[in-house]
Design an enzyme around this catalytic site. Structure first.
Site, PDB file in Angstrom:
ATOM      1  N   SER A 147      25.480  33.368  39.975  1.00  0.00           N
ATOM      2  CA  SER A 147      27.003  32.942  39.295  1.00  0.00           C
ATOM      3  C   SER A 147      27.448  32.548  40.892  1.00  0.00           C
ATOM      4  CB  SER A 147      27.574  34.146  39.193  1.00  0.00           C
ATOM      5  OG  SER A 147      28.280  34.080  37.765  1.00  0.00           O
ATOM      6  N   LYS A 174      54.773  37.795  32.195  1.00  0.00           N
ATOM      7  CA  LYS A 174      54.659  38.094  33.645  1.00  0.00           C
ATOM      8  C   LYS A 174      54.070  39.671  33.873  1.00  0.00           C
ATOM      9  CE  LYS A 174      56.076  38.701  37.777  1.00  0.00           C
ATOM     10  NZ  LYS A 174      55.565  37.488  38.997  1.00  0.00           N
TER      11      LYS A 174
END
Length: 304
Positions: free
Chosen positions: A122, A174
């Site tokens: 990765s 949010k």
């Protein structure tokens, strides 16, 4: 030969012996200064020409000190090449991106070779493809080309403990995601878009750096982990070996590198080592670790 001639030649011999002594003394002093100067310069951290060795280990994150050191390697004339040793399962996508760019800045000026250790997956593989040449052990775990975002769901625990949470926010997106409430569809779609964008960047980077496209790229960009042998077959690394093979490659690029010493360059952090260790332990916990430190969720390129 009379007395005067004998005294004359005797005086000349004495002068010659004295001058020979001082010539030898001066020569020894000059050699001592040269050798001492080289040793002194090494002790000051300003060594003669060498191959720099830099290790990427543990979880990769944003690290300005690391990037500053790599910039110094790029600008140091006595560094003829960089040998990058990687033993990392990955880390944050942004941190891996910063590391990639720092290594590429070095590669613009001098050859860079990567040596993969036990794992270079990765984000660790993102660091590897920044090099000009990749050497892997046959049993190295590498690849894991993908991006992940994860976070806990504590709503079941809260229900069991009869705990509620009141939230006032400017919009439904949010502070999403949150472990304290179910993820709404719009927030889920946003998270999926973030992961898809990060993955597209990673996949295209692999394609560009390794010359892969079409099915060849699709076959490796599945998030799967390969051994070094499998990575070689799929074009993710260049050869099987270790540091000796990496140095041979560097010498093939620049004959002047032959017989140069290899010197370790390490990052010095201001914070205590115990603090950094605890931070790394927390980072291995993925998003749970990040939430515990109040930093919020991030995109990760981390082998699972």
């Amino acid at each position: 030969m009379d007395v005067f001639e004998r005294d004359f030649y005797e005086e000349r011999r004495r002068k010659w012996r004295r001058s020979a002594f001082w010539r030898g003394f001066l020569l020894a002093a000059v050699l001592a200064l040269i050798i001492g100067g080289l040793t002194f310069s090494d002790s000051l951290g300003v060594p003669r020409e060498h191959v720099a060795r830099f290790e990427v280990s543990g979880v990769i994150g944003d690290d300005p000190d690391r990037d500053e050191l790599l910039a110094e390697i790029a600008e140091t004339d006595t560094v003829r090449a960089l040998l990058l040793r990687i033993n990392s399962p990955g880390g944050s996508t942004a941190g891996s991106e910063a590391l990639f760019e720092s290594i590429r800045a070095i590669a613009e000026k001098k050859p860079v070779v990567a040596v993969l250790g036990e794992v270079a997956a990765s984000g660790g593989y993102i660091a590897a493809i920044a090099a000009d040449h990749i050497v892997s052990r046959g049993n190295t775990l590498t690849g894991s080309i993908g991006v992940i975002m994860e976070y806990p769901d504590l709503t079941g625990v809260m229900d069991y403990l009869n705990i509620g949470l009141e939230t006032v926010r400017s919009s439904e997106l949010k502070a999403e995601p949150s472990p304290f409430r179910p993820t709404n569809p719009a927030a889920r779609a946003l998270d999926e878009a973030l992961v898809a964008d990060g993955f597209a960047w990673f996949r295209d980077l692999v394609g560009t750096r390794r010359g892969l496209s079409g099915n060849a790229l699709a076959n490796v960009a599945t998030g799967a982990v390969f051994t070094g042998r499998g990575a070689l077959e799929n074009g993710l690394v260049d050869e099987i070996g270790g540091e000796a093979a990496a140095l041979d490659w560097l010498e093939s690029r620049d004959g002047g590198i032959t017989d140069l010493p290899v010197r370790d360059w390490t990052v010095e952090h201001d914070e205590p080592s115990v603090t950094r260790l605890l931070g790394k332990i927390a980072a291995t916990g993925g998003i749970l670790g990040e939430i515990s430190r109040g930093q919020g969720p991030k995109l990760y390129s981390l082998t699972r």
